[in-house]
Design an enzyme around this catalytic site. Structure first.
Site, short mmCIF file in Angstrom:
data_model
loop_
_atom_site.label_atom_id
_atom_site.label_comp_id
_atom_site.label_asym_id
_atom_site.label_seq_id
_atom_site.Cartn_x
_atom_site.Cartn_y
_atom_site.Cartn_z
N ASN A 167 0.87 -1.19 0.00
CA ASN A 167 0.00 0.00 0.00
C ASN A 167 0.91 1.23 0.00
O ASN A 167 2.10 1.13 0.32
CB ASN A 167 -0.97 -0.04 1.19
CG ASN A 167 -0.28 0.16 2.53
OD1 ASN A 167 0.46 1.13 2.73
ND2 ASN A 167 -0.50 -0.77 3.46
N ASN B 22 -7.96 -7.67 9.60
CA ASN B 22 -7.98 -8.34 8.30
C ASN B 22 -8.08 -9.86 8.39
O ASN B 22 -8.04 -10.55 7.37
CB ASN B 22 -6.76 -7.95 7.48
CG ASN B 22 -6.72 -6.47 7.16
OD1 ASN B 22 -5.77 -5.77 7.52
ND2 ASN B 22 -7.76 -5.97 6.53
N ARG C 210 0.37 -11.51 2.29
CA ARG C 210 -0.43 -11.70 3.52
C ARG C 210 -1.20 -13.02 3.53
O ARG C 210 -1.82 -13.34 4.55
CB ARG C 210 -1.39 -10.51 3.73
CG ARG C 210 -0.67 -9.20 4.05
CD ARG C 210 -1.57 -8.17 4.69
NE ARG C 210 -1.99 -8.58 6.05
CZ ARG C 210 -2.82 -7.88 6.80
NH1 ARG C 210 -3.35 -6.75 6.34
NH2 ARG C 210 -3.15 -8.29 8.02
N ARG D 8 -8.47 -3.95 -2.68
CA ARG D 8 -8.25 -5.29 -2.07
C ARG D 8 -9.44 -6.22 -2.32
O ARG D 8 -9.38 -7.13 -3.11
CB ARG D 8 -7.98 -5.15 -0.57
CG ARG D 8 -6.78 -4.27 -0.21
CD ARG D 8 -5.47 -4.95 -0.55
NE ARG D 8 -4.31 -4.16 -0.21
CZ ARG D 8 -3.67 -4.19 0.95
NH1 ARG D 8 -4.09 -4.96 1.91
NH2 ARG D 8 -2.61 -3.42 1.15
N HIS E 202 -8.52 0.26 2.38
CA HIS E 202 -9.49 -0.57 3.11
C HIS E 202 -10.61 0.35 3.58
O HIS E 202 -10.36 1.50 3.95
CB HIS E 202 -8.86 -1.20 4.37
CG HIS E 202 -8.08 -2.44 4.14
ND1 HIS E 202 -6.91 -2.72 4.82
CD2 HIS E 202 -8.29 -3.51 3.33
CE1 HIS E 202 -6.44 -3.90 4.42
NE2 HIS E 202 -7.26 -4.39 3.52
N ASP F 54 -12.06 0.48 6.37
CA ASP F 54 -11.90 1.00 7.74
C ASP F 54 -10.85 2.11 7.84
O ASP F 54 -10.61 2.63 8.92
CB ASP F 54 -11.62 -0.14 8.74
CG ASP F 54 -10.24 -0.77 8.60
OD1 ASP F 54 -9.47 -0.38 7.70
OD2 ASP F 54 -9.94 -1.68 9.41
N CYS G 27 -7.39 -1.00 12.72
CA CYS G 27 -6.75 -2.12 11.99
C CYS G 27 -6.13 -3.12 12.96
O CYS G 27 -5.92 -4.28 12.61
CB CYS G 27 -5.62 -1.63 11.09
SG CYS G 27 -6.06 -0.40 9.91
N1 ARG Z 1 0.18 -3.44 5.80
C1 ARG Z 1 -1.15 -3.90 5.94
C2 ARG Z 1 -1.76 -4.12 4.56
O1 ARG Z 1 -1.45 -3.37 3.67
C3 ARG Z 1 -1.97 -2.93 6.72
C4 ARG Z 1 -3.37 -3.40 6.99
C5 ARG Z 1 -4.23 -2.39 7.65
N2 ARG Z 1 -5.46 -2.97 8.02
C6 ARG Z 1 -6.66 -2.41 7.93
N3 ARG Z 1 -7.67 -3.05 8.44
N4 ARG Z 1 -6.88 -1.28 7.26
O2 ARG Z 1 -2.53 -5.02 4.34
#
Ligand code: ARG
Length: 297
Positions: A39, A88, A107, A156, A185, A187, A281
């Site tokens: 990201n 997540n 991930r 995503r 995201h 959130d 998050c």
């Molecule tokens: N580095 C993680 C990603 O890019 C951060 C996730 C943040 N999570 C969230 N629920 N917004 O997936």
């Protein structure tokens, strides 16, 4: 980066939380790092976070959340530095969890670890298909009255994953298109709040999505976040009853929230912003009682 072991201190306040309080899943940042770029926030921040500072910040968050909710912990796993972002892991309601199917291979290794935690805890686990990425509560948020599920799509989660969620819980799903890569995201730019409020950053959405938000939330219930607060992850807020826990925000936004009756707790989370995440998050909301009837801690 320091490799010293991190002690997680259990807040004594925990003993005072009733078992009927909200429950959140958190993952200690023992293995947290920015190891890759998936990201825009991570760009330029690879290995730039301090694990010692991250541990201190996470501990403050853990203590703040523990004053308003039960906290369950999942063990971090080698090779999964983003596991600390438990939002997540999946989406849970009424004892059923839809396990995330991450968009990025970086991930995907987290999925079996979270899956195992939920199975051992007695939840009904549903896998979501690899072909239709879905990133859990990071992209799927229930309205606080529980009547509707807002699901983001774009960077995503894909829109074709939303139908499965509708079926699992028999709930109305409102799909919202995320158009700004910084707010990848749901959130990160949208927070349903108690009292029927919503706090959001409008520029992160397309017009059709804004129309849907406005159709659900009347004008007097909308708290509009300015870009300067949005980029500090102001919308990435944990809300239980009248308490809101979030990263540092402007005094203007703080005043807006307080004037609507919220108690605002700011926790500095700079080390996690380097990975593109903040307060919300770092937690995943769980049903108040475990599926087997035990209280959640
Ligand atoms: N580095 C993680 C990603 O890019 C951060 C996730 C943040 N999570 C969230 N629920 N917004 O997936």
């Amino acid at each position: 980066m320091s490799t010293q072991p991190i002690e997680i201190t259990t807040p004594s306040i925990l003993a005072t939380i009733p078992s009927t309080a909200a429950t959140f899943l958190m993952c200690p940042p023992k293995l947290y790092d920015v190891n890759y770029v998936i990201n825009p926030w991570m760009a330029g921040n690879v290995h730039a976070s301090s694990r010692t500072r991250a541990a201190e910040q996470w501990q403050r968050l853990y203590e703040a959340v523990s004053t308003i909710a039960n906290v369950q912990l999942v063990e971090p796993q080698p090779g999964s530095p983003d596991m600390v972002f438990t939002a997540n892991a999946g989406l849970e309601r009424n004892g059923t969890v839809a396990i995330s199917s991450f968009f990025h291979p970086e991930r995907q290794g987290e999925e079996p670890h979270f899956r195992r935690w939920f199975e051992l805890a007695g939840y009904k686990v549903i896998d979501t298909p690899r072909a239709t990425p879905f990133e859990g509560e990071g992209d799927a948020l229930f309205s606080t009255d529980g009547t509707r599920l807002f699901v983001g799509y774009g960077p995503r989660t894909v829109p074709s994953s939303h139908q499965a969620l509708r079926k699992i819980w028999g709930i109305e799903v409102t799909s919202l298109h995320l158009t700004d890569p910084r707010f990848y995201h749901l959130d990160t730019c949208f927070a349903p709040l108690e009292g029927g409020y919503v706090m959001y950053f409008p520029e992160a959405f397309d017009q059709a999505s804004l129309d849907k938000i406005e159709a659900f939330y009347p004008l007097e219930k909308r708290i509009i976040v300015a870009e300067s607060d949005a980029v500090c992850f102001a919308c990435n807020a944990i809300n239980v009853d009248r308490t809101i826990i979030l990263n540092n925000i402007s005094s203007d936004l703080r005043h807006q929230l307080e004037s609507r009756g919220f108690d605002v707790i700011e926790v500095t989370l700079t080390e996690f912003l380097k990975a593109g995440g903040a307060a919300k998050c770092l937690v995943m909301k769980l049903s108040q009682v475990m599926p087997d009837g035990r209280p959640a801690r």
